[in-house]
Design a protein around this motif. Structure first.
Motif, PDB file in Angstrom:
ATOM      1  N   LEU A 192       6.554   5.619  11.166  1.00 48.88           N
ATOM      2  CA  LEU A 192       7.121   4.278  11.327  1.00 48.88           C
ATOM      3  C   LEU A 192       6.554   3.588  12.568  1.00 48.88           C
ATOM      4  O   LEU A 192       6.288   2.385  12.552  1.00 48.88           O
ATOM      5  N   SER A 193       6.351   4.354  13.622  1.00 52.55           N
ATOM      6  CA  SER A 193       5.826   3.805  14.881  1.00 52.55           C
ATOM      7  C   SER A 193       4.341   3.484  14.806  1.00 52.55           C
ATOM      8  O   SER A 193       3.788   2.887  15.731  1.00 52.55           O
ATOM      9  N   ASN A 194       3.702   3.898  13.695  1.00 52.03           N
ATOM     10  CA  ASN A 194       2.259   3.721  13.603  1.00 52.03           C
ATOM     11  C   ASN A 194       1.813   3.079  12.292  1.00 52.03           C
ATOM     12  O   ASN A 194       0.774   3.418  11.738  1.00 52.03           O
ATOM     13  N   GLY A 195       2.609   2.126  11.810  1.00 52.21           N
ATOM     14  CA  GLY A 195       2.147   1.288  10.704  1.00 52.21           C
ATOM     15  C   GLY A 195       2.910   1.376   9.402  1.00 52.21           C
ATOM     16  O   GLY A 195       2.749   0.512   8.540  1.00 52.21           O
ATOM     17  N   ALA A 196       3.743   2.391   9.218  1.00 54.42           N
ATOM     18  CA  ALA A 196       4.512   2.490   7.967  1.00 54.42           C
ATOM     19  C   ALA A 196       5.729   1.573   8.033  1.00 54.42           C
ATOM     20  O   ALA A 196       6.322   1.385   9.101  1.00 54.42           O
ATOM     21  N   ASP A 197       6.100   0.998   6.898  1.00 60.58           N
ATOM     22  CA  ASP A 197       7.282   0.141   6.838  1.00 60.58           C
ATOM     23  C   ASP A 197       8.510   0.901   6.356  1.00 60.58           C
ATOM     24  O   ASP A 197       9.624   0.616   6.760  1.00 60.58           O
ATOM     25  N   VAL A 198       8.282   1.847   5.453  1.00 57.90           N
ATOM     26  CA  VAL A 198       9.376   2.676   4.960  1.00 57.90           C
ATOM     27  C   VAL A 198       8.804   4.045   4.582  1.00 57.90           C
ATOM     28  O   VAL A 198       7.683   4.136   4.075  1.00 57.90           O
ATOM     29  N   VAL A 199       9.572   5.095   4.870  1.00 63.77           N
ATOM     30  CA  VAL A 199       9.163   6.461   4.537  1.00 63.77           C
ATOM     31  C   VAL A 199      10.237   7.074   3.645  1.00 63.77           C
ATOM     32  O   VAL A 199      11.398   7.182   4.045  1.00 63.77           O
ATOM     33  N   PHE A 200       9.840   7.458   2.443  1.00 65.02           N
ATOM     34  CA  PHE A 200      10.731   8.129   1.498  1.00 65.02           C
ATOM     35  C   PHE A 200      10.436   9.625   1.505  1.00 65.02           C
ATOM     36  O   PHE A 200       9.334  10.058   1.843  1.00 65.02           O
ATOM     37  N   ILE A 260       4.199   1.755   2.169  1.00 61.44           N
ATOM     38  CA  ILE A 260       5.242   2.672   1.735  1.00 61.44           C
ATOM     39  C   ILE A 260       4.671   4.081   1.763  1.00 61.44           C
ATOM     40  O   ILE A 260       3.606   4.344   1.210  1.00 61.44           O
ATOM     41  N   VAL A 261       5.390   5.000   2.412  1.00 60.48           N
ATOM     42  CA  VAL A 261       4.962   6.396   2.478  1.00 60.48           C
ATOM     43  C   VAL A 261       5.943   7.262   1.706  1.00 60.48           C
ATOM     44  O   VAL A 261       7.160   7.110   1.851  1.00 60.48           O
ATOM     45  N   ILE A 262       5.416   8.149   0.874  1.00 58.32           N
ATOM     46  CA  ILE A 262       6.234   9.198   0.250  1.00 58.32           C
ATOM     47  C   ILE A 262       5.803  10.494   0.921  1.00 58.32           C
ATOM     48  O   ILE A 262       4.650  10.898   0.822  1.00 58.32           O
ATOM     49  N   CYS A 263       6.717  11.112   1.647  1.00 58.37           N
ATOM     50  CA  CYS A 263       6.366  12.215   2.548  1.00 58.37           C
ATOM     51  C   CYS A 263       7.151  13.488   2.221  1.00 58.37           C
ATOM     52  O   CYS A 263       8.328  13.431   1.850  1.00 58.37           O
ATOM     53  N   LEU A 297       0.842  -1.192   0.000  1.00 53.81           N
ATOM     54  CA  LEU A 297       0.000   0.000   0.000  1.00 53.81           C
ATOM     55  C   LEU A 297       0.876   1.241   0.000  1.00 53.81           C
ATOM     56  O   LEU A 297       1.817   1.352   0.776  1.00 53.81           O
ATOM     57  N   GLY A 298       0.580   2.185  -0.884  1.00 51.64           N
ATOM     58  CA  GLY A 298       1.295   3.457  -0.923  1.00 51.64           C
ATOM     59  C   GLY A 298       0.454   4.573  -0.326  1.00 51.64           C
ATOM     60  O   GLY A 298      -0.772   4.602  -0.507  1.00 51.64           O
ATOM     61  N   ILE A 299       1.095   5.464   0.399  1.00 55.99           N
ATOM     62  CA  ILE A 299       0.420   6.629   0.976  1.00 55.99           C
ATOM     63  C   ILE A 299       1.270   7.859   0.695  1.00 55.99           C
ATOM     64  O   ILE A 299       2.493   7.844   0.896  1.00 55.99           O
ATOM     65  N   ILE A 300       0.627   8.913   0.213  1.00 60.65           N
ATOM     66  CA  ILE A 300       1.287  10.197  -0.043  1.00 60.65           C
ATOM     67  C   ILE A 300       0.905  11.119   1.108  1.00 60.65           C
ATOM     68  O   ILE A 300      -0.283  11.273   1.406  1.00 60.65           O
TER      69      ILE A 300
END
Length: 408
Positions: A60-68, A34-37, A4-7
């Motif tokens: 990351l502490s609330n469900g994201a696996d990686v933040v770009f 995956i978050v793109i922030c 799942l991707g989140i912007i």
């Protein structure tokens, strides 16, 4: 394995963002997020209230696996470019199955219908848009009027649905995400989730889910105790120990930039007309916020002006942005945070052609051309943000080259 991707901006991270991640995983059955922030500066035309590593750690502490990180050129752009660049990034990872986003629309089915019209721009809609722009309406207002005209002519959507969709900030971004997915012929499936709690611009804190606007306002006015319940417990201490940055921290810098030249049309987001308006009124400058209101008109919304002024502060130029867009927006993957046990990074390495930044100094020294051009400006903007933080704290803060990505 589903991803799942989140912007996002997470400005700051709050319970509504946690709900979005949890609900998105629940609906899609995704194994990874995956978050793109946005980095240290955001789309509303302001510095982020907390630095990018602090916000990435909360995610990351609330469900994201990686933040770009989304490069500053796009993070501070209009909703359209913000969405295009972020969707392009997720698309180039070649492993994202879903894009999850929040929206306020009461008629969720209206979102794809309206996005299709906006993307394809059929002749009657395009002619109506030109007509209303010629009447002197701002682009957002002209677009709504053109949609009303086109939908009535084709009997496809009622006025309430159009007004409801086009009046919500999250809806506007949702439409741009849907447009971008069409533009790139992406296989990523969109998943819209109804926004919970207060509206995007609401300052209300006596609610189940306060907006980012309300939380920033409370922090700025030293009412942080009023928003404690709206921040996940596992990241409250991190936020409390972080140094907040506010729009007024750019007041002197913007004043200096305005005094240094009379020509601003080479700055991204500034037309010749707006450049002349800035040049003719710059002696009336008092502060960033008051000047944005002074420049605001029926042709220029506050958000448009705020972004333009931020681009003056950051020296973000049209020529650079246009070159980056022409070369598919992105040149590298910059990780802000990741979970140690995630397997999604291996999947990205196997599927994406974009190179990872490991040690920043090594990557920077070896980079050339547009890659170095983009990275240099992003680092320069980060150094400015860092200087503001150090000015508040009167203590040394590591440079971008010394910072380490967050690993849990």
């Amino acid at each position: 394995m589903k991803t799942l991707g989140i912007i996002a901006e997470f400005n700051p991270f709050h319970n509504g963002h946690k709900y979005l991640i949890e609900r998105g995983k629940e609906i899609t059955g995704a194994d990874n997020v995956i978050v793109i922030c946005s980095g240290n500066f955001v789309q509303r035309g302001a510095p982020a209230i907390y630095d990018k590593y602090t916000r990435a750690k909360a995610a990351l502490s609330n469900g994201a696996d990686v933040v770009f990180e989304l490069p500053v050129f796009y993070a501070t752009a209009s909703a359209e470019l913000f969405a295009q660049a972020a969707v392009s990034f997720l698309n180039q990872l070649n492993c994202v199955d879903y894009l999850c986003f929040g929206c306020e629309a009461e008629n969720m089915k209206a979102l794809p219908q309206i996005s299709k019209i906006l993307h394809e721009e059929p002749p009657y809609f395009k002619a109506a848009l030109k007509y209303y722009l010629g009447k002197g309406l701002s682009f957002p207002k002209a677009r709504v009027q053109a949609l009303q005209y086109y939908c009535k002519k084709n009997n496809i959507l009622d006025s309430f649905s159009i007004d409801n969709v086009m009046s919500g900030s999250n809806n506007i971004l949702a439409l741009e995400y849907l447009k971008a997915l069409r533009q790139f012929h992406s296989t990523i499936k969109p998943v819209a989730i109804r926004r919970q709690g207060a509206a995007y611009t609401s300052l209300e804190t006596e609610t189940d889910y306060a907006s980012s606007t309300a939380i920033r306002n409370a922090v700025m006015n030293s009412f942080a105790d009023k928003v404690a319940n709206h921040i996940p417990r596992n990241c409250q201490r991190t936020l409390e120990e972080s140094i907040p940055v506010f729009p007024q921290d750019l007041d002197l810098l913007l004043g200096q930039r305005l005094l240094s030249t009379d020509h601003f049309s080479d700055i991204y987001g500034i037309s010749e007309e707006l450049s002349n308006r800035i040049s003719n009124t710059k002696n009336e400058y008092v502060s960033f916020e008051s000047y944005a209101h002074l420049l605001q008109s029926k042709n220029y919304t506050y958000a448009t002006i705020s972004r333009a002024l931020l681009h003056i502060c950051l020296d973000i130029r049209k020529e650079d942005v246009e070159q980056f867009i022409a070369k598919d927006y992105h040149f590298y993957l910059k990780i802000l945070a990741f979970k140690r046990n995630t397997n999604v990074l291996k999947q990205i390495k196997e599927n994406s052609s974009l190179p990872f930044i490991g040690k920043l100094s090594d990557f920077y020294n070896e980079s050339t051309g547009l890659t170095k051009q983009m990275l240099s400006k992003c680092i320069s903007c980060d150094h400015l943000y860092r200087l503001i933080q150090m000015n508040h704290q009167a203590e040394y803060i590591p440079t971008e080259f010394e910072q380490k990505m967050v690993i849990e």
